[in-house]
Design a protein around this motif. Structure first.
Motif, PDB file in Angstrom:
ATOM      1  N   ALA A 264       5.882  -8.586  -5.882  1.00  0.00           N
ATOM      2  CA  ALA A 264       4.658  -8.509  -5.087  1.00  0.00           C
ATOM      3  C   ALA A 264       3.785  -9.746  -5.299  1.00  0.00           C
ATOM      4  CB  ALA A 264       3.881  -7.241  -5.438  1.00  0.00           C
ATOM      5  N   ALA A 265       3.625 -10.164  -6.551  1.00  0.00           N
ATOM      6  CA  ALA A 265       2.808 -11.341  -6.854  1.00  0.00           C
ATOM      7  C   ALA A 265       3.402 -12.598  -6.237  1.00  0.00           C
ATOM      8  CB  ALA A 265       2.676 -11.498  -8.367  1.00  0.00           C
ATOM      9  N   GLY A 320      -0.587   7.572  -5.103  1.00  0.00           N
ATOM     10  CA  GLY A 320       0.587   7.030  -5.766  1.00  0.00           C
ATOM     11  C   GLY A 320       0.573   5.518  -5.824  1.00  0.00           C
ATOM     12  N   ALA A 321       0.918   4.976  -6.982  1.00  0.00           N
ATOM     13  CA  ALA A 321       0.904   3.520  -7.170  1.00  0.00           C
ATOM     14  C   ALA A 321       1.932   2.838  -6.276  1.00  0.00           C
ATOM     15  CB  ALA A 321       1.159   3.184  -8.629  1.00  0.00           C
ATOM     16  N   ARG A 322       3.094   3.475  -6.086  1.00  0.00           N
ATOM     17  CA  ARG A 322       4.116   2.864  -5.248  1.00  0.00           C
ATOM     18  C   ARG A 322       3.616   2.706  -3.813  1.00  0.00           C
ATOM     19  NH1 ARG A 322      10.276   5.029  -4.173  1.00  0.00           N
ATOM     20  NH2 ARG A 322       9.194   6.845  -3.350  1.00  0.00           N
ATOM     21  N   THR A 323       2.917   3.709  -3.310  1.00  0.00           N
ATOM     22  CA  THR A 323       2.392   3.644  -1.946  1.00  0.00           C
ATOM     23  C   THR A 323       1.371   2.527  -1.806  1.00  0.00           C
ATOM     24  OG1 THR A 323       2.725   6.024  -1.696  1.00  0.00           O
ATOM     25  CG2 THR A 323       1.229   4.971  -0.144  1.00  0.00           C
ATOM     26  N   ALA A 368      -0.263  -4.499  -8.939  1.00  0.00           N
ATOM     27  CA  ALA A 368       0.851  -5.315  -9.440  1.00  0.00           C
ATOM     28  C   ALA A 368       0.552  -5.813 -10.847  1.00  0.00           C
ATOM     29  CB  ALA A 368       1.105  -6.492  -8.495  1.00  0.00           C
ATOM     30  N   SER A 369      -0.675  -6.286 -11.075  1.00  0.00           N
ATOM     31  CA  SER A 369      -1.048  -6.755 -12.412  1.00  0.00           C
ATOM     32  C   SER A 369      -1.009  -5.619 -13.422  1.00  0.00           C
ATOM     33  CB  SER A 369      -2.449  -7.368 -12.385  1.00  0.00           C
ATOM     34  OG  SER A 369      -2.481  -8.538 -11.595  1.00  0.00           O
ATOM     35  N   ILE A 475       9.452  -3.528   1.446  1.00  0.00           N
ATOM     36  CA  ILE A 475      10.634  -2.667   1.306  1.00  0.00           C
ATOM     37  C   ILE A 475      11.227  -2.815  -0.092  1.00  0.00           C
ATOM     38  CG2 ILE A 475      12.998  -2.300   2.132  1.00  0.00           C
ATOM     39  CD1 ILE A 475      11.993  -3.145   4.923  1.00  0.00           C
ATOM     40  N   ALA A 476      11.330  -4.068  -0.570  1.00  0.00           N
ATOM     41  CA  ALA A 476      11.894  -4.302  -1.900  1.00  0.00           C
ATOM     42  C   ALA A 476      11.046  -3.661  -2.989  1.00  0.00           C
ATOM     43  CB  ALA A 476      12.022  -5.811  -2.142  1.00  0.00           C
ATOM     44  N   VAL A 477       9.730  -3.790  -2.865  1.00  0.00           N
ATOM     45  CA  VAL A 477       8.830  -3.211  -3.864  1.00  0.00           C
ATOM     46  C   VAL A 477       8.898  -1.688  -3.828  1.00  0.00           C
ATOM     47  CG1 VAL A 477       6.379  -2.890  -4.409  1.00  0.00           C
ATOM     48  CG2 VAL A 477       7.288  -5.189  -4.041  1.00  0.00           C
ATOM     49  N   TRP A 478       8.967  -1.099  -2.626  1.00  0.00           N
ATOM     50  CA  TRP A 478       9.095   0.356  -2.512  1.00  0.00           C
ATOM     51  C   TRP A 478      10.380   0.837  -3.182  1.00  0.00           C
ATOM     52  CZ3 TRP A 478       6.058   4.290  -0.805  1.00  0.00           C
ATOM     53  CH2 TRP A 478       6.681   5.529  -0.576  1.00  0.00           C
TER      54      TRP A 478
END
Length: 497
Positions: A264-265, A320-323, A368-369, A475-478
């Motif tokens: 993400a960063a 949710g953190a993922r969302t 992300a941090s 998509i990758a982060v999810w």
């Protein structure tokens, strides 16, 4: 440490980050005045810009590891002092070479400050929920610094010489040293192991070569630098994985949440660096705004990030953190897409909306941090901070090199050079085309309009490329982020999807 002292310490850390980020952006506004005064050649001008980022990227790993051993507070205070001394030294800089040396010193100071702020937050705030809130504030300060830099630079240049853009650092750093000595606790790795001298050389050589190669992609020296980077960094990674006490804890990437935060960063930095550079040129060379007006009109991005960053942890606790992490990337992607779908001719209204959405999406980087720092034990906080800051540095270089190249290719493809004008100078850049048009008098008016239209087209296409990048990253982060990621506890470190 009491809660009051923790939050006061966060104020010192955030204020120092604010100034460092501002200093990175002020130079963009001051460069024309510097060029007029010092008359640098093309190579010297390039090094004025590159010296800072090369010093930062080359030293992040080393100074983070040193901070874990020597003391993170000592490293941070030393960084404040060096940053202030380098800012004073600019008064004596009366040649391009001397200014390049000052910029390199500022880069060394910046490398000492940025990861130290992150690693100290990791150790100051042991409660995950508090830490997430603190990192949200930290991220908001970074966004605010990026926005205030051009505005402050424009104001200073209207009243003082370009030296003032550097000297403004001095009183703030003096205050930061005093406040840091009083408020910040010392922390270090209690069992750091043996120092890896060879690993230090490999990390410095590899990172400097990598960033230089990206910045000079396509040139012979750029390819040579990338070759050196591949060899040295592969050696460095292998060495870190083989040691019990590595200079950089590469094994942190074994945690999917840590990897998600890093992705993400990196991707956000790639898209932001390119779009901010292109939008700054569009505002000044197409819309005719002054540097100060341009800085003010870039504020929607900072407003979005400044509002969302502190709220992101609470939002993550609710949905949710993922969302929040993946959703923030998608919101930023919609912001980039606005530039592509906006009606022609492009006006400031859609650009302001785009900046606001991109800034709001950047607010997810607070999560992300939090994920990155939560994925590292306290004694390895320096490694986690170095990896996050390196992601930002690499992302910025990649964004300008890759998406900037896309924009340049579209600009050239959409610009048909009228007969009688030097094609190379016109197609090299919008600034070059406008110079040729001015020299041609009335005959150059049509060329100027065509070049401005071609540049606007390139901005729109690059917006589409940025949107696609954000979609892929989202998509990758999810996929990487554990479904049960919970920043109020430690489950995120052991649960997978």
């Amino acid at each position: 440490m009491t809660a009051g002292r923790r939050w006061a310490a966060l104020a010192v850390l955030s204020a120092s980050l604010l100034l460092v980020v501002m200093d990175m952006t002020i130079l963009n506004v001051a460069l024309p005045a510097i060029s007029e005064d010092l008359r640098p050649g093309a190579t010297e001008l390039l090094w004025m810009v590159d010296a800072y980022s090369l010093a930062v990227s080359g030293l992040l790993v080393t100074v983070s590891a040193l901070g874990d051993r020597w003391g993170r507070k000592r490293m941070l205070i030393s960084g404040f002092a060096l940053f202030g001394v380098a800012s004073v030294a600019v008064v004596q800089a009366d040649s391009a070479a001397e200014l390049i040396a000052v910029r390199a010193l500022l880069g060394v100071g910046g490398a000492m400050i940025m990861p130290s702020t992150l690693s100290m937050i990791r150790n100051l705030f042991t409660d995950p929920r508090e830490r997430a809130t603190a990192l949200g504030i930290w991220s908001a300060m970074a966004a605010l610094g990026g926005a205030l830099g051009p505005i402050l630079g424009g104001l200073l240049l209207e009243v003082f010489s370009w030296h003032a853009a550097f000297l403004v650092n001095v009183p703030v750093m003096a205050l930061a040293i005093v406040a840091g000595l009083i408020l910040l606790p010392e922390s270090r790795n209690p069992a750091p192991g043996r120092w890896d001298a060879l690993g230090t050389l490999l990390s410095i050589a590899g990172m400097v070569a990598l960033v230089y190669g990206i910045k000079h992609f396509g040139a012979v020296d750029g390819w040579l630098a990338l070759t050196v980077a591949v060899v040295t960094l592969a050696w460095f990674v292998r060495r870190c994985l083989a040691r019990k006490d590595p200079l950089l804890e590469i094994r942190l990437f074994g945690g999917p949440a840590f990897s998600a935060g890093t992705v993400a960063a990196l991707t956000t930095s790639i898209a932001m660096a390119a779009m901010m550079l292109l939008l700054a040129q569009w505002m000044q060379l197409v819309m005719g705004y002054s540097p100060l007006e341009t800085g003010v009109r870039m504020l929607p991005a900072a407003v979005g990030a400044f509002v969302v960053s502190p709220l992101a942890p609470a939002l993550a606790a609710r949905i949710g953190a993922r969302t929040v992490l993946a959703g923030g990337l998608l919101v930023a992607g919609v912001g980039f897409l606005v530039l592509f779908v906006a009606p022609s001719p492009l006006g400031y209204g859609p650009v302001a909306l785009s900046l606001l959405l991109v800034g709001a999406g950047m607010g997810s980087l607070a999560i992300a941090s939090a994920v990155i720092m939560a994925g590292a034990p306290p004694e390895k906080a320096g490694s986690a901070a170095a990896i996050e800051e390196t992601s930002y540095e690499l992302g910025g270089a990649l964004g300008v090199a890759v998406l900037g190249s896309v924009a340049a290719a579209v600009y050239r493809a959409h610009l048909a050079v009228p007969d009688g004008f030097p094609a190379q100078a016109v197609q090299e850049s919008l600034g070059g085309a406008l110079r040729v048009a001015r020299e041609a008098g009335d005959a150059g008016a049509l060329l100027a309009r065509q070049a401005q239209a071609a540049f606007t087209d390139s901005l729109a296409v690059t917006g589409a490329a940025g949107a696609a990048l954000m979609l892929v990253a989202g998509i990758a982060v999810w996929w990487l982020t554990p479904r049960a990621l919970d920043l109020s506890g430690h489950r995120e470190l052991i649960e997978h999807r």
